[in-house]
Scaffold this active site. Structure first.
Site, PDB file in Angstrom:
ATOM      1  CB  SER A   1      -0.903   0.015   1.231  1.00 34.25           C
ATOM      2  OG  SER A   1      -1.522  -1.237   1.409  1.00 34.25           O
TER       3      SER A   1
HETATM    4  N1  SAH Z   1       0.137  -4.950   4.266  1.00 34.19           N
HETATM    5  C1  SAH Z   1       0.703  -5.440   3.052  1.00 34.19           C
HETATM    6  C2  SAH Z   1      -0.204  -5.188   1.890  1.00 34.19           C
HETATM    7  C3  SAH Z   1      -0.603  -6.477   1.293  1.00 34.19           C
HETATM    8  S1  SAH Z   1      -1.810  -6.420   0.029  1.00 34.19           S
HETATM    9  C4  SAH Z   1       2.089  -4.861   2.822  1.00 34.19           C
HETATM   10  O1  SAH Z   1       2.549  -4.049   3.639  1.00 34.19           O
HETATM   11  O2  SAH Z   1       2.730  -5.240   1.839  1.00 34.19           O
HETATM   12  C5  SAH Z   1      -3.057  -7.421   0.751  1.00 34.19           C
HETATM   13  C6  SAH Z   1      -2.708  -8.837   1.033  1.00 34.19           C
HETATM   14  O3  SAH Z   1      -3.873  -9.455   1.574  1.00 34.19           O
HETATM   15  C7  SAH Z   1      -2.331  -9.670  -0.185  1.00 34.19           C
HETATM   16  O4  SAH Z   1      -1.063 -10.203   0.002  1.00 34.19           O
HETATM   17  C8  SAH Z   1      -3.388 -10.753  -0.239  1.00 34.19           C
HETATM   18  O5  SAH Z   1      -2.918 -12.011  -0.670  1.00 34.19           O
HETATM   19  C9  SAH Z   1      -3.832 -10.805   1.212  1.00 34.19           C
HETATM   20  N2  SAH Z   1      -5.144 -11.403   1.437  1.00 34.19           N
HETATM   21  C10 SAH Z   1      -6.292 -11.282   0.733  1.00 34.19           C
HETATM   22  N3  SAH Z   1      -7.272 -12.021   1.284  1.00 34.19           N
HETATM   23  C11 SAH Z   1      -6.722 -12.631   2.386  1.00 34.19           C
HETATM   24  C12 SAH Z   1      -7.219 -13.537   3.372  1.00 34.19           C
HETATM   25  N4  SAH Z   1      -8.467 -13.996   3.370  1.00 34.19           N
HETATM   26  N5  SAH Z   1      -6.379 -13.940   4.345  1.00 34.19           N
HETATM   27  C13 SAH Z   1      -5.088 -13.517   4.395  1.00 34.19           C
HETATM   28  N6  SAH Z   1      -4.561 -12.677   3.485  1.00 34.19           N
HETATM   29  C14 SAH Z   1      -5.372 -12.226   2.500  1.00 34.19           C
END
Ligand code: SAH
Length: 271
Positions: free
Chosen positions: A113
């Site tokens: 993000s």
């Molecule tokens: N906070 C992260 C942003 C990741 S983007 C950072 O700092 O890089 C969002 C993430 O949520 C993705 O990697 C995606 O695979 C994950 N995601 C989506 N649905 C999910 C679920 N049900 N359980 C765990 N992770 C999930």
């Protein structure tokens, strides 16, 4: 001799995953459960692998200055953003953009993000009752580890962090990347975050980096009284995703709707 100014991006130090530079030691692990320990931890430099030089420190300080100028004034959050090397979590080809206010791809269709959005969510969490009282985010559940960047920030701001990721390659990559910064208080879990993470519940803080059409009941159930949740949520009324804040009181869950946001979808099951 010419004075050396910040050389970013050319001079930005690279941190090889899992590597620890010679002559350095991991920061000793210590118990963290009282506010004094939290404050100490926040003011101390994060347990970075050494070799992370002044160049990236200066670039990060400028990123924080820009956030401050935009009105983001939550000091603990700004301090954490100043400590954690975002470039460490992005694809090497994108390192030059690591401190721009932009979301970046991390593979598998996911993104890290924008710093301003991460800062905004963390600041909203700090405005919650418990966090205000204890000066810490306490026990944190993060849904969507992704690159591990936000997990690293949460490790600075909370007493314990459980970060759940459904995509195994991302979970494993984050594990490797977080190794050199590893703190005793951080646990990465490969699981479907729609179930929350019952073994460590209840949590003082829940934060999701992926948004669905409803907040999973498990997240609400796993909040301690006084806890705050921040998550993107698709609402029909808004015609898109908005940032939701939920406070758990002794008897209820109180919701607030905030600004429009664009997060990747919350998906169930493992990948
Ligand atoms: N906070 C992260 C942003 C990741 S983007 C950072 O700092 O890089 C969002 C993430 O949520 C993705 O990697 C995606 O695979 C994950 N995601 C989506 N649905 C999910 C679920 N049900 N359980 C765990 N992770 C999930």
């Amino acid at each position: 001799m010419k004075p050396r100014g910040p050389r970013f991006p050319i001079g930005l130090d690279r941190v090889s995953p899992g590597a620890q530079a010679p002559g350095t030691t991991q920061r000793p692990q210590r118990p963290v459960h009282e506010a004094a320990a939290d404050a100490r931890r926040r003011s101390a430099p994060i347990g970075l692998p050494s070799g992370l030089g002044l160049d990236s420190v200066a670039v990060r300080a400028r990123m924080v200055q820009r956030l401050r100028a935009q009105g983001l004034l939550c000091e603990p959050v700004l301090q954490a953003l100043e400590q954690v090397p975002r470039h460490h979590f992005v694809d090497p080809a994108l390192v030059a953009q690591a401190y721009e206010d932009t979301a970046l791809p991390i593979g598998h269709g996911q993104t890290i993000s924008k710093p301003s959005v991460v800062a905004r969510m963390l600041a909203l969490l700090f405005e919650g009752r418990s966090a205000r009282q204890r000066g810490s985010l306490g026990r944190v559940l993060e849904i969507g580890t992704g690159s591990g960047y936000q997990a690293a920030l949460l490790g600075v701001l909370g007493t314990q962090v459980i970060s759940v990721e459904r995509l195994r390659p991302l979970h494993e990559r984050a594990r490797t990347l977080l190794q050199p910064l590893r703190r005793a208080n951080m646990r990465l879990v490969w699981a479907d975050g729609c179930q929350g993470h019952p073994p460590n519940a209840p949590y003082d803080t829940v934060i999701a980096a992926a948004g669905g059409e409803a907040l999973p009941q498990s997240w609400l159930d796993q909040m301690a009284p006084g806890a705050r949740l921040v998550a993107p949520l698709h609402t029909r009324a808004a015609g898109g995703q908005v940032l939701m804040v939920v406070d758990r009181t002794e008897t209820d869950w109180v919701r607030q709707v905030h600004e429009a946001v664009h997060f990747v979808p919350l998906k169930s099951g493992l990948g």
